[in-house]
Design a protein around this motif. Structure first.
Motif, PDB file in Angstrom:
ATOM      1  N   LEU A 155       0.826  -1.280   0.063  1.00  0.00           N
ATOM      2  CA  LEU A 155       0.094  -0.219  -0.063  1.00  0.00           C
ATOM      3  C   LEU A 155       0.708   1.381  -0.079  1.00  0.00           C
ATOM      4  N   ALA A 156       2.067   1.282   0.774  1.00  0.00           N
ATOM      5  CA  ALA A 156       2.971   2.564   0.726  1.00  0.00           C
ATOM      6  C   ALA A 156       3.523   2.677  -0.531  1.00  0.00           C
ATOM      7  N   ALA A 157       3.679   1.763  -1.470  1.00  0.00           N
ATOM      8  CA  ALA A 157       4.244   2.038  -2.521  1.00  0.00           C
ATOM      9  C   ALA A 157       3.410   2.207  -3.702  1.00  0.00           C
ATOM     10  N   LEU A 158       1.868   2.416  -3.521  1.00  0.00           N
ATOM     11  CA  LEU A 158       1.175   3.044  -4.471  1.00  0.00           C
ATOM     12  C   LEU A 158       1.361   4.584  -4.217  1.00  0.00           C
ATOM     13  N   PRO A 159       0.962   5.144  -5.500  1.00  0.00           N
ATOM     14  CA  PRO A 159       0.793   6.584  -5.421  1.00  0.00           C
ATOM     15  C   PRO A 159      -0.266   6.961  -4.579  1.00  0.00           C
ATOM     16  N   VAL A 160      -0.125   8.279  -3.848  1.00  0.00           N
ATOM     17  CA  VAL A 160      -1.260   8.612  -2.933  1.00  0.00           C
ATOM     18  C   VAL A 160      -2.504   8.669  -3.478  1.00  0.00           C
ATOM     19  N   GLU A 161      -2.761   8.884  -4.444  1.00  0.00           N
ATOM     20  CA  GLU A 161      -4.148   9.030  -5.147  1.00  0.00           C
ATOM     21  C   GLU A 161      -4.847   7.598  -5.041  1.00  0.00           C
ATOM     22  N   GLN A 162      -4.042   6.536  -5.479  1.00  0.00           N
ATOM     23  CA  GLN A 162      -4.463   5.200  -5.619  1.00  0.00           C
ATOM     24  C   GLN A 162      -4.590   4.609  -4.196  1.00  0.00           C
ATOM     25  N   ARG A 163      -3.638   4.766  -3.259  1.00  0.00           N
ATOM     26  CA  ARG A 163      -3.510   4.447  -1.839  1.00  0.00           C
ATOM     27  C   ARG A 163      -4.999   4.839  -1.429  1.00  0.00           C
ATOM     28  N   LEU A 164      -5.209   6.144  -1.279  1.00  0.00           N
ATOM     29  CA  LEU A 164      -6.359   6.569  -0.748  1.00  0.00           C
ATOM     30  C   LEU A 164      -7.583   6.049  -1.459  1.00  0.00           C
ATOM     31  N   ALA A 165      -7.890   5.922  -2.503  1.00  0.00           N
ATOM     32  CA  ALA A 165      -8.921   5.203  -2.944  1.00  0.00           C
ATOM     33  C   ALA A 165      -9.095   4.000  -2.529  1.00  0.00           C
ATOM     34  N   VAL A 166      -8.212   2.903  -2.598  1.00  0.00           N
ATOM     35  CA  VAL A 166      -8.027   1.560  -2.357  1.00  0.00           C
ATOM     36  C   VAL A 166      -8.485   1.556  -0.739  1.00  0.00           C
ATOM     37  N   VAL A 167      -7.727   2.289   0.065  1.00  0.00           N
ATOM     38  CA  VAL A 167      -8.142   2.187   1.546  1.00  0.00           C
ATOM     39  C   VAL A 167      -9.399   2.537   1.702  1.00  0.00           C
ATOM     40  N   VAL A 226     -18.244   3.851  -3.380  1.00  0.00           N
ATOM     41  CA  VAL A 226     -17.440   4.713  -4.312  1.00  0.00           C
ATOM     42  C   VAL A 226     -17.943   6.110  -4.349  1.00  0.00           C
ATOM     43  N   VAL A 227     -19.406   6.151  -4.148  1.00  0.00           N
ATOM     44  CA  VAL A 227     -19.869   7.591  -4.407  1.00  0.00           C
ATOM     45  C   VAL A 227     -19.388   8.428  -2.770  1.00  0.00           C
ATOM     46  N   GLU A 228     -19.376   7.820  -1.864  1.00  0.00           N
ATOM     47  CA  GLU A 228     -18.900   8.676  -0.744  1.00  0.00           C
ATOM     48  C   GLU A 228     -17.515   8.917  -0.721  1.00  0.00           C
ATOM     49  N   ALA A 229     -16.698   7.894  -1.230  1.00  0.00           N
ATOM     50  CA  ALA A 229     -15.263   8.042  -1.333  1.00  0.00           C
ATOM     51  C   ALA A 229     -14.998   9.203  -2.395  1.00  0.00           C
ATOM     52  N   ALA A 230     -15.580   9.146  -3.333  1.00  0.00           N
ATOM     53  CA  ALA A 230     -15.565  10.165  -4.372  1.00  0.00           C
ATOM     54  C   ALA A 230     -15.695  11.490  -3.947  1.00  0.00           C
ATOM     55  N   VAL A 247     -13.465  14.238  -6.235  1.00  0.00           N
ATOM     56  CA  VAL A 247     -13.038  13.999  -7.526  1.00  0.00           C
ATOM     57  C   VAL A 247     -14.483  13.107  -8.033  1.00  0.00           C
ATOM     58  N   PRO A 248     -14.611  12.930  -9.192  1.00  0.00           N
ATOM     59  CA  PRO A 248     -15.716  12.032 -10.007  1.00  0.00           C
ATOM     60  C   PRO A 248     -15.640  10.657  -9.475  1.00  0.00           C
ATOM     61  N   VAL A 249     -16.756   9.950  -9.434  1.00  0.00           N
ATOM     62  CA  VAL A 249     -17.041   8.650  -9.155  1.00  0.00           C
ATOM     63  C   VAL A 249     -16.225   7.812 -10.112  1.00  0.00           C
ATOM     64  N   GLY A 250     -16.195   8.046 -11.264  1.00  0.00           N
ATOM     65  CA  GLY A 250     -15.232   7.432 -12.151  1.00  0.00           C
ATOM     66  C   GLY A 250     -13.701   7.352 -11.891  1.00  0.00           C
ATOM     67  N   THR A 251     -13.245   8.442 -11.480  1.00  0.00           N
ATOM     68  CA  THR A 251     -11.831   8.546 -11.137  1.00  0.00           C
ATOM     69  C   THR A 251     -11.664   7.718  -9.918  1.00  0.00           C
ATOM     70  N   VAL A 252     -12.562   7.766  -8.945  1.00  0.00           N
ATOM     71  CA  VAL A 252     -12.216   6.738  -7.757  1.00  0.00           C
ATOM     72  C   VAL A 252     -12.279   5.226  -8.246  1.00  0.00           C
ATOM     73  N   LYS A 253     -13.065   4.908  -9.193  1.00  0.00           N
ATOM     74  CA  LYS A 253     -13.164   3.486  -9.717  1.00  0.00           C
ATOM     75  C   LYS A 253     -11.809   3.290 -10.484  1.00  0.00           C
ATOM     76  N   SER A 254     -11.315   4.134 -11.342  1.00  0.00           N
ATOM     77  CA  SER A 254     -10.221   4.103 -12.134  1.00  0.00           C
ATOM     78  C   SER A 254      -8.710   3.716 -11.033  1.00  0.00           C
ATOM     79  N   ARG A 255      -8.751   4.813 -10.104  1.00  0.00           N
ATOM     80  CA  ARG A 255      -7.770   4.587  -9.281  1.00  0.00           C
ATOM     81  C   ARG A 255      -7.635   3.541  -8.240  1.00  0.00           C
ATOM     82  N   CYS A 256      -9.041   2.846  -7.942  1.00  0.00           N
ATOM     83  CA  CYS A 256      -9.089   1.574  -7.302  1.00  0.00           C
ATOM     84  C   CYS A 256      -8.518   0.458  -8.140  1.00  0.00           C
ATOM     85  N   ALA A 257      -9.055   0.662  -9.586  1.00  0.00           N
ATOM     86  CA  ALA A 257      -8.556  -0.492 -10.625  1.00  0.00           C
ATOM     87  C   ALA A 257      -7.061  -0.463 -10.653  1.00  0.00           C
ATOM     88  N   ARG A 258      -6.460   0.660 -10.711  1.00  0.00           N
ATOM     89  CA  ARG A 258      -5.079   0.763 -10.896  1.00  0.00           C
ATOM     90  C   ARG A 258      -4.316   0.203  -9.886  1.00  0.00           C
TER      91      ARG A 258
END
Length: 183
Positions: free
Chosen positions: A125-137, A146-150, A155-166
């Motif tokens: 988790l620490a190795a992930l970029p901060v944006e991806q880490r926050l979304a995944v956590v 996902v809506v509340e995380a966004a 950020v838009p919902v789609g951005t959270v989904k793509s950050r989680c996927a990456r």
């Protein structure tokens, strides 16, 4: 018959109206969740404690600016996310000291495996970029929709989904050795 516990919004309104115990009750409700998110994001207990404290102080002081557009829970988590991002940006070049190696007692092999897995996941988790880490956590570790995380990440919902996927894809690569050890 006991009256139902006040809602978060009612507690915040009571705090704004001068109730000295209302904010304490609100902070007590969310302290452990805030701590968990901060620790998984910052990976240092001292930094996590500082971020939670900064969040609660900021929320206490800025309670009058709460507009009610999001839930109080989301508002508190958004303040925390901002505090974590600020700390990460400020400490972007933190040197780390490796933990000394030591053997765990042989009579608890499951505990040892669990500890290695936990340390591996934390390191990944620490190795992930901060944006991806926050979304995944937020989504995968803490179970936020996902809506509340966004909303929290602004950020838009789609951005959270793509950050989680990456982030998940990167974690799969970083943690692939755990699957191989199970075989």
């Amino acid at each position: 018959m006991r009256s139902p516990a006040p809602t978060d919004a009612e507690l915040l309104a009571a705090h704004r109206a001068g109730d000295p115990s209302a904010f304490t009750e609100l902070a007590t409700r969310y302290q452990s969740r805030l701590w968990g998110l901060a620790l998984r994001t910052l990976h240092h207990p001292e930094d996590a404690a500082d971020a939670v404290q900064e969040t609660l102080v900021a929320a206490y002081r800025r309670a009058g600016s709460y507009r009610g557009e999001a839930s109080v829970r989301t508002w508190l988590h958004r303040i925390l996310v901002n505090a974590c991002i600020d700390r990460i940006r400020h400490d972007s070049r933190r040197s780390t000291v490796p933990l000394p190696e030591r053997e765990l007692p042989a009579r608890h092999p499951d505990l040892a495996t669990e500890l290695v897995t936990r340390l591996s996941v934390d390191a990944a988790l620490a190795a992930l970029p901060v944006e991806q880490r926050l979304a995944v956590v937020l989504v995968d570790v803490q179970g936020w929709p996902v809506v509340e995380a966004a909303e929290m990440l602004e950020v838009p919902v789609g951005t959270v989904k793509s950050r989680c996927a990456r982030g998940r894809a990167r974690l799969a690569v970083l943690l692939g050795h755990l699957r191989e050890e199970e075989r």
